[in-house]
Design a protein around this motif. Structure first.
Motif, short mmCIF file in Angstrom:
data_model
loop_
_atom_site.label_atom_id
_atom_site.label_comp_id
_atom_site.label_asym_id
_atom_site.label_seq_id
_atom_site.Cartn_x
_atom_site.Cartn_y
_atom_site.Cartn_z
N SER A 1 4.36 8.12 3.83
CA SER A 1 4.89 7.96 2.49
C SER A 1 6.13 8.81 2.34
N CYS A 2 7.03 8.35 1.50
CA CYS A 2 8.24 9.11 1.18
C CYS A 2 8.43 9.04 -0.33
N ALA A 3 8.24 10.16 -0.98
CA ALA A 3 8.39 10.24 -2.43
C ALA A 3 9.80 10.68 -2.77
N ASN B 1 8.58 0.79 -6.58
CA ASN B 1 9.61 1.41 -7.42
C ASN B 1 9.00 2.13 -8.62
N ALA B 2 7.84 1.70 -9.07
CA ALA B 2 7.19 2.38 -10.19
C ALA B 2 6.75 3.79 -9.80
N LYS B 3 6.48 3.98 -8.51
CA LYS B 3 6.03 5.29 -8.01
C LYS B 3 7.14 6.03 -7.27
N ASN B 4 8.34 5.45 -7.23
CA ASN B 4 9.46 6.07 -6.50
C ASN B 4 9.07 6.42 -5.07
N THR B 5 8.39 5.51 -4.41
CA THR B 5 7.85 5.79 -3.09
C THR B 5 8.11 4.63 -2.14
N VAL B 6 8.43 4.98 -0.91
CA VAL B 6 8.55 4.00 0.17
C VAL B 6 7.50 4.35 1.22
N TYR B 7 6.94 3.33 1.84
CA TYR B 7 5.85 3.52 2.79
C TYR B 7 6.23 2.94 4.16
#
Length: 124
Positions: free
Chosen positions: A21-23, A74-80
């Motif tokens: 994960s990348c926040a 995008n709602a969590k500002n996260t890329v997996y």
């Protein structure tokens, strides 16, 4: 300004799976192309996967096609980065990176913001 924090790395046996994960901080995450890169000891940093900010385009390195999947929330500002069927040669420090608008790139020089990296070790 975007700050990126990776997590999810660790030690796994060959054939296993991990999800990185990348926040990201900031209110404009949805306007950034996101990329995952990796760097093994003694080797150059290499592109792994990317995801476009707008059209769903997701390029992959040939070495990970069919095994890794990049996605974003995008709602969590996260890329997996979902990594399956891991191999010892996948061992590296994995970095996420952000690039504002434009076309998602595979070159590391196109990305302005970088995380600190997370170690992935695959044992044989």
């Amino acid at each position: 300004q975007v700050q990126l924090v990776e997590s999810g790395g660790g030690l796994v046996q060959a054939g296993g799976s991990l999800r990185l994960s990348c926040a990201a901080s900031g209110r404009t995450f949805s306007s950034y192309n996101m990329g995952w890169f990796r760097q093994a000891p003694g080797k150059e940093r290499e592109f792994v996967a990317g995801i476009s900010w707008n059209d769903g385009y997701t390029p992959y390195a040939d070495s990970v096609k069919g095994r890794f999947t990049i996605s974003r929330d995008n709602a969590k500002n996260t890329v997996y980065l979902q990594m399956n069927s891991l191999k010892p040669e996948d061992t590296a420090v994995y970095y996420c990176a952000a690039d504002y608008l434009g076309r998602v790139a595979t070159q590391s020089t196109s990305y302005k913001y970088w995380g600190q990296g997370t170690q992935v070790t695959v044992s044989s």
